[in-house]
Design a protein around this motif. Structure first.
Motif, short mmCIF file in Angstrom:
data_model
loop_
_atom_site.label_atom_id
_atom_site.label_comp_id
_atom_site.label_asym_id
_atom_site.label_seq_id
_atom_site.Cartn_x
_atom_site.Cartn_y
_atom_site.Cartn_z
N ARG A 70 0.90 -1.09 -0.08
CA ARG A 70 0.09 -0.08 -0.05
C ARG A 70 0.91 1.14 0.06
N MET A 93 -1.69 -10.31 4.12
CA MET A 93 -2.92 -10.30 4.54
C MET A 93 -3.60 -11.48 4.62
N TRP A 170 -15.89 -0.61 2.70
CA TRP A 170 -14.58 -0.82 2.01
C TRP A 170 -14.70 -1.09 0.40
N ASN A 218 -10.70 -7.27 9.30
CA ASN A 218 -11.99 -6.36 8.54
C ASN A 218 -12.78 -7.36 7.66
N ASP A 241 -15.30 -10.99 1.86
CA ASP A 241 -14.08 -10.82 1.59
C ASP A 241 -13.40 -10.45 3.08
N THR A 242 -12.61 -11.18 3.57
CA THR A 242 -11.98 -10.64 4.79
C THR A 242 -10.54 -10.45 4.91
N GLY A 243 -9.95 -9.57 5.73
CA GLY A 243 -8.49 -9.48 5.70
C GLY A 243 -8.33 -8.99 7.13
#
Ligand code: SER
Length: 858
Positions: A70, A93, A170, A218, A241-243
């Motif tokens: 990022r 992640m 998100w 998240n 979708d998790t992270g």
């Protein structure tokens, strides 16, 4: 003993595998075919097509640990790295996904179970947040998730909070799959509160500036696609979708509360401590430097491993900036020589088991980072001095801003990325004049563009705009003479007599003025009784200037003329331009997605293409590129150009543009292989922003041949190639030479390489035997005759003609045998501008006088 990061990663993956998830390897940091992303920035990137319904997988549940960067784009943490203990440019992640399968209940329940039951985090310290809705955007609150939390877990309802669109909705980028999310936060305890920076604000979940509560996980409920116009389109299926950042969960489970104190970073920090004789925890300044270097070394190592090579454009430039930032922080702990590259094996050793590519690519990555460091080190110290004296000046003047000129100088001469200068300035409590820098940059661009033209570009600013839209057609046009540039003046009246050399300006033209690497047209501008021969066409501002000479009758302002470019030459140029696009495509197919255009020249007789790649191409790669291009030529595919709004063009998947090149709006887009490329981009072989002139079909390229491949700068290779008539001429020349050589040797052409090799060997052998043979008997007699005799010893000291030490030694031996009495021989010779000296003694002489030939020479 706390769990290691390897264990934590494994337990996460196994937990979800037991719940029917398929383990999917991390995708590359280089986003595959997604121009909306600079780097892979989340685990879900590789599943974007599944969420959007344009792709599918053989499984409905997936789990992985994804490499993410990022540093640029929508999610950018670069500036924060080093200043705190939990931001990174590169991180891993952990994630689990449901593709239209389970939804909110399972996702929430499993996350809670893993954190509290399996990993034993204290439940009373965990908080959840859900999307609280956004009236302005007409988005309802996520009541469902809010209700589910206390139902499927034992969290008390008062610890489920509502959050804003900023925290609980998100999105991966400006467009793409998105949706409301629920987050899990942990309360690290009052002593971790750093809310003092915000007096009056109580600590809490998602309160900026508070380190007491941090987000752990998240969980996104993907329900929408944000389209190009910014609208949220509901998706037909709903996904999860998790992270969860591996570094963060490791810091919590290992009880260290600092990502850099986890085992993931331990070997790096230790290495830096030892190499620099510092200690993590020593002082703010040292700690920041250590964190920056450790973080940035990981980002660069992983990125370069995945083929993102430091360069002057796009993602390559982000990596270069990160590396330079690290090099500069190296100075703070006394690292003045390249050192970051030495961290590559430390990283590969720590993480190579899960990411084997780190081990496979280690040597290449080390070399690449070393070269980058060497290059930047050359200017870094001097640049820092320049910066320091600029600071001194600013402070003396009582100003608070470093001038745009200094920022530009640091960038252009010392390779300081602007954000690096900004960081240096911020450390001294100063700002930089960004607008001033941009102005300097713009001037610089104009000067270098002008410098590239052969025509003396006059300093005239009020040149009219030429309508050159006819350059893409072959229909004849009529135009009017507006004036001409002569001796640096723009003349708008009168006549230009025959023999005058000038730059003629028309109201419209079909000539192509040099731009985008394509050379300008030549041709003639004719009128009733006269002709102007155009030798080159250049563009100044928006004005097309036809450079050449009036041939017979005078040219008058206002005259109606017919501009005619040399159509054959133009056709050759077009072959090379379309050939260039095919080459660009083929290079990416053969070498990988890191290949980016770094410059090009499209001329009638050749094309030249510079691109990012950090090593020489092998013969096999070159042949493969040639084969691919020629296959595309034989496929006789359409070449299509469309002019469209820039923002629309930018959203075409796979559409390429040259970094730093300024494109007009609307922009022209050229695609090969599909005329409906704006609707079905996947059908096109290549899509590029390009204002150049192109063929109608690929088969018109005729034949494509690479004639050289070389390096132009670090990380930049250059290919020169031919098409059409020139390619034929080249092949015919080679064929003729080979034929001739074969005829001389009286062998078939195919045997040339073996025969030449054999001849070479033969020459070598002959040369050797010639140089090691001794002297003829006449020469030996002469040497003996000319020798002196002292007592019973013959002293032969003389000059001979010999080519090698071997030959001299054999003459010495011959003399020793031929001399009737003991001899002391010393011979000298000059061969190939070298002096050779050889001495030899008969055994008796050596013994009686107790000397060695070697000592004698000395
Ligand atoms: N895509 C979401 C994020 O990156 C969840 O994985 O936070």
């Amino acid at each position: 003993m706390s769990k290691t990061s390897d264990q934590i990663r494994r337990e996460f993956i196994e937990f979800f595998e037991r719940r029917g998830h398929t383990f999917v390897r991390s995708s590359s940091l280089l986003p595959a075919d997604d121009p909306t992303l600079l780097f892979t920035n989340a685990g879900m990137n590789q599943f974007k097509d599944v969420f959007l319904g344009t792709g599918s997988r053989p499984y409905k549940r997936a789990v992985n640990s994804q490499k993410c960067i990022r540093a640029g784009g929508k999610h950018n943490d670069l500036e924060d790295v080093g200043h705190d203990t939990y931001h990174h440019t590169f991180f891993e992640m952990l994630g689990n996904w449901s593709f239209g399968d389970y939804f909110k209940a399972e996702a929430i329940q499993w996350a809670w179970e893993l954190l509290t039951d399996v990993w034993g985090l204290p439940k009373e310290k965990l908080w959840a947040s859900v999307f609280g809705g956004d009236e302005r955007l007409n988005l309802a609150p996520d009541d469902e998730a809010e209700k589910l939390w206390p139902e499927v877990t034992d969290i008390p309802p008062e610890r489920v909070l509502r959050g804003s669109i900023k925290d609980n909705f998100w999105e991966m980028g400006d467009t793409g799959p998105c949706g409301p999310c629920t987050e899990i936060h942990i309360d690290l305890g009052e002593d971790k509160c750093d809310g003092s920076a915000h007096p009056g604000i109580a600590c809490g979940v998602n309160v900026d500036g508070c380190r007491r509560f941090i987000e752990l996980w998240n969980i996104v409920f993907i329900q929408f696609n944000r389209d190009e116009s910014g609208k949220l389109e509901p998706l037909t299926a709903k996904h999860v979708d998790t992270g969860m950042g591996l570094e963060r969960i490791c810091a919590i489970l290992q009880g260290v509360g600092d990502n850099y104190a986890t085992d993931l970073f331990a070997p790096l920090i230790q290495w830096i401590e030892q190499a620099s004789n510092v200690r993590y925890g020593q002082s703010d300044q040292v700690d920041t430097a250590i964190r920056v270097i450790a973080d940035h070394a990981r980002a660069c190592t992983f990125a370069i491993t995945d083929g993102i090579i430091p360069s002057n454009e796009g993602r390559g430039y982000v990596i270069r900036r990160i590396l330079r930032r690290a090099a500069r922080f190296g100075r703070k702990i006394n690292q003045h020589e390249p050192f970051i590259y030495k961290l590559v094996p430390v990283i590969a050793n720590k993480m190579g088991q899960f990411f084997p590519e780190l081990i496979e690519q280690q040597q290449r990555v080390m070399q690449c980072i070393l070269e980058e460091e060497q290059a930047f080190n050359k200017t870094l110290d001097r640049g820092l001095e320049i910066f320091e004296s600029a600071v001194e000046k600013v402070l003396k003047e009582g100003s608070k801003q470093i001038s745009g000129e200094t920022v530009f100088e640091l960038y252009a001469t010392y390779g300081f990325p602007v954000d690096l200068t900004q960081l240096l300035a911020a450390e001294r409590g100063l700002a930089i004049d960004l607008a001033g820098y941009e102005r300097k940059m713009e001037e610089h661009r104009e000067i270098s563009a002008a410098g590239a033209t052969a025509f003396q570009v006059p300093a005239i600013t009020d040149l009219p705009q030429t309508d050159d839209s006819a350059k893409y057609t072959s229909t004849p046009i009529r135009a009017k003479v507006i004036g001409w540039i002569i001796d640096n003046n723009f003349i708008r009246t009168g006549q230009l007599p025959p023999g005058s050399k000038a730059g003629v300006i028309l109201d419209k033209t079909n000539f192509y003025g040099e731009t985008g690497g394509q050379v300008g047209d030549t041709g003639v501008i004719t009128w009733e009784d006269g002709q102007f021969r155009v030798e080159d066409t250049q563009i100044i501002g928006h004005c097309v200037v036809h450079i050449g000479e009036v041939e017979n009758a005078p040219l008058e302002v206002g005259t109606e003329v017919t501009p005619q470019y040399d159509a054959d030459r133009r056709m050759d140029i077009m072959r090379n331009h379309t050939g260039t696009h095919l080459l660009n495509w083929a290079l990416r197919m053969v070498l990988g997605e890191h290949v980016n255009q770094a410059g090009s020249v499209v001329a009638p007789d050749r094309l030249r293409f510079d691109f990012t790649h950090n090593k020489a191409l092998t013969r096999e790669e070159i042949l493969q590129v040639e084969r691919l291009v020629n296959e595309a030529v034989l496929a006789d595919e359409p070449v299509c150009a469309k002019i469209m709004p820039k923002d629309k063009a930018e959203k075409i998947p796979g559409a390429r543009k040259v970094f730093d090149e300024k494109y007009p709006d609307p922009v022209r887009v050229v695609a090969i292989g599909a005329d409906d490329f704006d609707i079905n981009p996947q059908r096109a072989r290549t899509i590029e922003f390009c204002g150049g002139t192109h063929l109608q079909r690929t088969s018109q390229v005729g034949f494509f041949k690479i004639i050289s491949e070389e390096s132009v700068a670090r990380g930049i290779r250059r290919i020169t190639a031919l098409t059409g008539k020139e390619a034929l001429r080249y092949i015919q020349n080679l064929d003729e030479s080979a034929r001739l050589a074969a005829a001389i040797l009286r062998i078939p052409m195919e045997q040339l390489p073996q025969r030449v090799e054999a001849l070479q060997q033969e020459i070598k052998r002959l040369r050797k035997s010639a140089t090691s043979a001794g002297a003829d008997s006449a020469s030996l007699e002469r040497l003996l005759d000319e020798a002196e005799q002292i007592g019973q010893v013959k002293i032969i000291v003389n000059q001979v003609e010999a080519k090698s030490p071997e030959q001299m030694r054999s003459i010495v031996d011959q003399l020793r045998q031929k001399s009737k009495i003991p001899a002391a021989i010393m011979l000298g010779s000059t061969a190939d501008e070298r002096v050779l000296l050889v001495a030899g003694l008969s055994e008796e002489v050596a013994k009686t006088h107790n000397i060695h030939a070697g000592d004698w020479i000395k």
